[in-house]
Design a protein around this motif. Sequence first.
Motif, short mmCIF file in Angstrom:
data_model
loop_
_atom_site.label_atom_id
_atom_site.label_comp_id
_atom_site.label_asym_id
_atom_site.label_seq_id
_atom_site.Cartn_x
_atom_site.Cartn_y
_atom_site.Cartn_z
N VAL A 1 0.56 -1.19 -0.20
CA VAL A 1 -0.17 -0.39 -0.25
C VAL A 1 0.57 1.13 -0.29
CG1 VAL A 1 -1.36 1.55 1.58
CG2 VAL A 1 -2.03 -1.25 0.98
N ALA A 2 1.53 1.15 0.41
CA ALA A 2 2.37 2.51 0.72
C ALA A 2 3.67 2.67 -0.65
CB ALA A 2 3.91 2.53 1.77
N ARG A 3 4.00 1.56 -1.33
CA ARG A 3 4.64 1.92 -2.39
C ARG A 3 3.34 2.31 -4.13
NH1 ARG A 3 7.75 0.94 -6.44
NH2 ARG A 3 7.70 -0.40 -8.16
N PHE A 4 2.38 2.35 -3.37
CA PHE A 4 1.22 2.69 -4.25
C PHE A 4 0.97 3.98 -4.40
CE2 PHE A 4 0.18 -2.14 -5.42
CZ PHE A 4 0.50 -2.08 -6.67
N ALA A 5 0.22 3.78 -3.33
CA ALA A 5 0.25 5.61 -1.90
C ALA A 5 1.16 6.03 -2.89
CB ALA A 5 0.03 5.21 -1.43
N SER A 6 2.77 6.11 -2.73
CA SER A 6 4.04 6.73 -3.11
C SER A 6 4.12 7.48 -4.38
CB SER A 6 5.62 6.47 -2.78
OG SER A 6 5.61 5.41 -3.58
N ALA B 1 -0.55 13.84 -5.69
CA ALA B 1 -1.57 14.18 -4.12
C ALA B 1 -2.58 14.94 -4.24
CB ALA B 1 -1.03 15.91 -4.01
N GLY B 2 -3.68 14.19 -3.70
CA GLY B 2 -4.66 14.11 -2.87
C GLY B 2 -5.47 13.20 -3.59
N GLU B 3 -5.41 12.27 -4.44
CA GLU B 3 -5.81 11.40 -5.11
C GLU B 3 -6.76 10.64 -4.81
OE1 GLU B 3 -7.70 10.25 -8.96
OE2 GLU B 3 -5.87 11.96 -8.43
N GLY B 4 -5.57 10.06 -3.81
CA GLY B 4 -6.26 8.52 -2.78
C GLY B 4 -7.40 8.40 -1.67
N ARG B 5 -7.25 10.46 -1.36
CA ARG B 5 -7.75 10.54 -0.58
C ARG B 5 -9.08 10.56 -0.18
NH1 ARG B 5 -10.27 15.26 0.81
NH2 ARG B 5 -10.28 16.09 2.30
N VAL B 6 -10.15 10.03 0.49
CA VAL B 6 -11.33 9.91 0.35
C VAL B 6 -12.23 11.19 1.36
CG1 VAL B 6 -13.34 8.41 0.66
CG2 VAL B 6 -11.01 7.79 0.61
N ARG B 7 -12.62 11.64 -0.09
CA ARG B 7 -13.41 12.80 0.41
C ARG B 7 -14.53 12.84 1.60
NH1 ARG B 7 -15.20 14.71 -5.06
NH2 ARG B 7 -15.55 12.94 -5.58
N THR B 8 -14.73 13.68 2.65
CA THR B 8 -16.01 13.20 2.91
C THR B 8 -18.06 14.12 2.76
OG1 THR B 8 -15.74 15.53 4.66
CG2 THR B 8 -14.59 14.16 5.16
N ARG B 9 -18.51 13.50 2.88
CA ARG B 9 -20.07 13.96 2.38
C ARG B 9 -20.16 15.88 1.67
NH1 ARG B 9 -23.24 9.90 5.75
NH2 ARG B 9 -22.69 8.62 4.60
N GLU B 10 -19.24 16.41 3.06
CA GLU B 10 -19.70 17.79 3.48
C GLU B 10 -18.82 18.81 1.82
OE1 GLU B 10 -19.05 16.23 6.06
OE2 GLU B 10 -21.19 16.54 7.04
N GLU B 11 -17.44 17.59 2.20
CA GLU B 11 -16.80 18.34 1.03
C GLU B 11 -17.20 17.99 -0.20
OE1 GLU B 11 -12.30 17.47 3.00
OE2 GLU B 11 -13.24 15.84 2.20
N ILE B 12 -17.79 16.83 -0.20
CA ILE B 12 -18.70 16.53 -1.85
C ILE B 12 -19.47 17.12 -2.38
CG2 ILE B 12 -19.64 14.77 -3.06
CD1 ILE B 12 -17.95 13.00 -1.92
N ALA B 13 -20.42 17.62 -1.65
CA ALA B 13 -21.95 19.09 -1.51
C ALA B 13 -21.07 19.86 -1.76
CB ALA B 13 -22.05 18.85 0.08
N ALA B 14 -19.71 20.49 -0.55
CA ALA B 14 -19.38 22.19 -1.01
C ALA B 14 -18.86 22.53 -2.61
CB ALA B 14 -18.39 22.25 -0.76
N GLU B 15 -18.24 20.34 -3.39
CA GLU B 15 -18.02 20.55 -4.78
C GLU B 15 -18.79 20.63 -5.51
OE1 GLU B 15 -15.53 17.73 -5.07
OE2 GLU B 15 -13.66 18.52 -3.86
N GLU B 16 -20.32 20.02 -5.50
CA GLU B 16 -20.70 19.85 -6.11
C GLU B 16 -21.67 21.52 -6.28
OE1 GLU B 16 -23.93 18.24 -8.91
OE2 GLU B 16 -21.60 17.16 -7.53
N ALA B 17 -22.27 21.89 -4.75
CA ALA B 17 -22.53 23.51 -5.38
C ALA B 17 -21.82 23.98 -6.19
CB ALA B 17 -22.63 23.32 -3.72
#
Length: 124
Positions: free
Chosen positions: A78-83, A87-103
């Motif tokens: 996992v560390a090899r693939f994450a490296s 940047a930011g690609e493997g991050r799971v967004r929260t519902r609030e972030e998704i709603a803000a991006e959609e708005a």
Amino acid sequence: MNDVVVAVCAVLLLTGAVLAVVRAERGPSILDRTVALDIVLTIMIAGGALYASLERRTDIVPVLVVLSLVGFVGSVTVARFASIEPAGEGRVRTREEIAAEEAERRRLEEADTRGDRRDRGEVR
């Protein structure tokens, strides 16, 4: 006395496992989840060692060694693939972030349809 020590160790291991599962659930990044699940695996190994020492069984030791190797290989993978991940690609967004991006996306689409250049940040 032996029962008290085993009970205290079991409670500590269970508490650590619960906290690690909570960390794995909350994230937010894939590396946070990997570390949390690695901790859960380590706690399972410690629980197996506690059981082996309590029951005086040596046949469990190879199982514990294999579990530790599986955990190590999984973490390194996992560390090899994450490296190599952007940047930011493997991050799971929260519902609030998704709603803000959609708005924000909808606001920009509406501004585009109206032809309003101020809403898009294109003021001259």
